[in-house]
Write a protein that holds these residues in place. Structure first.
Motif, PDB file in Angstrom:
ATOM      1  N   TYR A 188       0.818  -1.203   0.000  1.00 29.88           N
ATOM      2  CA  TYR A 188       0.000   0.000   0.000  1.00 29.88           C
ATOM      3  C   TYR A 188       0.859   1.263   0.000  1.00 29.88           C
ATOM      4  N   THR A 189       0.385   2.259  -0.745  1.00 34.75           N
ATOM      5  CA  THR A 189       0.898   3.614  -0.667  1.00 34.75           C
ATOM      6  C   THR A 189      -0.298   4.520  -0.407  1.00 34.75           C
ATOM      7  N   VAL A 190      -0.231   5.291   0.664  1.00 36.63           N
ATOM      8  CA  VAL A 190      -1.337   6.177   1.029  1.00 36.63           C
ATOM      9  C   VAL A 190      -0.918   7.612   0.779  1.00 36.63           C
ATOM     10  N   ARG A 191      -1.717   8.334  -0.010  1.00 38.70           N
ATOM     11  CA  ARG A 191      -1.411   9.723  -0.344  1.00 38.70           C
ATOM     12  C   ARG A 191      -2.592  10.609   0.037  1.00 38.70           C
ATOM     13  N   ARG A 192      -2.279  11.797   0.538  1.00 41.20           N
ATOM     14  CA  ARG A 192      -3.335  12.743   0.934  1.00 41.20           C
ATOM     15  C   ARG A 192      -3.679  13.665  -0.228  1.00 41.20           C
ATOM     16  N   ASN A 193      -5.011  13.800  -0.448  1.00 40.46           N
ATOM     17  CA  ASN A 193      -5.533  14.750  -1.456  1.00 40.46           C
ATOM     18  C   ASN A 193      -4.932  14.461  -2.833  1.00 40.46           C
TER      19      ASN A 193
END
Length: 235
Positions: free
Chosen positions: A230-235
């Protein structure tokens, strides 16, 4: 002489979402690119929406969240009295009764952004960028320029720029993007992530968290315990 001003009446929050705010910001950026404009956003005091607009450098005049239609009109009148307002853009799920008429009485040109149809419109301009024909039905009062259909969708120009880019060759691992909007009040993102655990292949998953998400901790916990990457990115 004071500069002419565009007033944008819009709201955004964890409860109602951020789509209205984001497309108004896209519209104002494009208008500013064509010609410099003085802009004031008129918004209910939902912190997430107000902070997002202020982060772009725009002035915000606020309306109490508990205000009724008559109190909102008082806020608009104060703004009309303090500035040389040329136009009013509204992008609201429910258009406040009398809002457009009040602005027009002061000689202000009005544009209404809407996506549901089945309502009366008295603004000089109507914009509805949806693809669903059933949502295009309106009762137009007076001379209204109706800009209806997906060719009028208010999208950030960055999307067009990325669409024109050459796509890199894929590697062997399947990849997936999860992007469920500016907010996620029903925590659907983490539910989708848990559902992916039944996939037989190991996935490379990118999760996009919008500006009004309230369950970031849960998303991080599910990602940390997953067998997928997983890679989690904001906006």
């Amino acid at each position: 002489m004071d500069p002419l001003t565009i007033v944008v009446r819009v709201d955004g929050s964890e409860r109602i979402g951020m789509g209205h705010v984001m497309r108004c910001l896209s519209l104002i950026r494009e208008l500013s690119r064509v010609s410099p404009v003085d802009v004031v956003f008129l918004m209910c005091e939902f912190p997430t929406g107000v902070r997002r607009v202020e982060a772009e450098g725009y002035a915000v005049e606020t309306i109490p969240v508990s205000a009724d239609a008559s109190e909102e009109l008082v806020c608009l009148r104060a703004l009309l009295a303090s500035r040389r307002v040329e136009s009013l853009i509204t992008d609201l799920r429910t258009l406040t009764p009398g809002l457009v008429e009040e602005a027009q009485a002061h000689g202000v040109v009005c544009a209404t952004i809407d996506e549901w149809g089945s309502r009366a419109i008295c603004s000089e301009v109507l914009v509805n960028g949806t693809i669903v024909p059933a949502w295009h039905a309106y009762t137009l009062q007076g001379e209204v320029r109706a800009c209806v259909g997906p060719r009028y969708a208010l999208l950030d120009p960055q999307f067009a720029a990325w669409h024109r880019r050459q796509r890199p060759a894929r590697d062997s691992s399947p990849s997936l993007l999860i992007a469920l909007g500016g907010d996620d009040p029903f925590c659907l993102t983490s539910k989708v992530m848990r559902a992916l655990e039944s996939c037989p292949s190991r996935l490379a998953v990118t999760v996009v968290i919008g500006p009004a998400f309230v369950n970031e901790g849960e998303i991080a916990q599910v990602a940390a315990g997953s067998r997928h990457r997983y890679t989690v990115r904001r906006n």
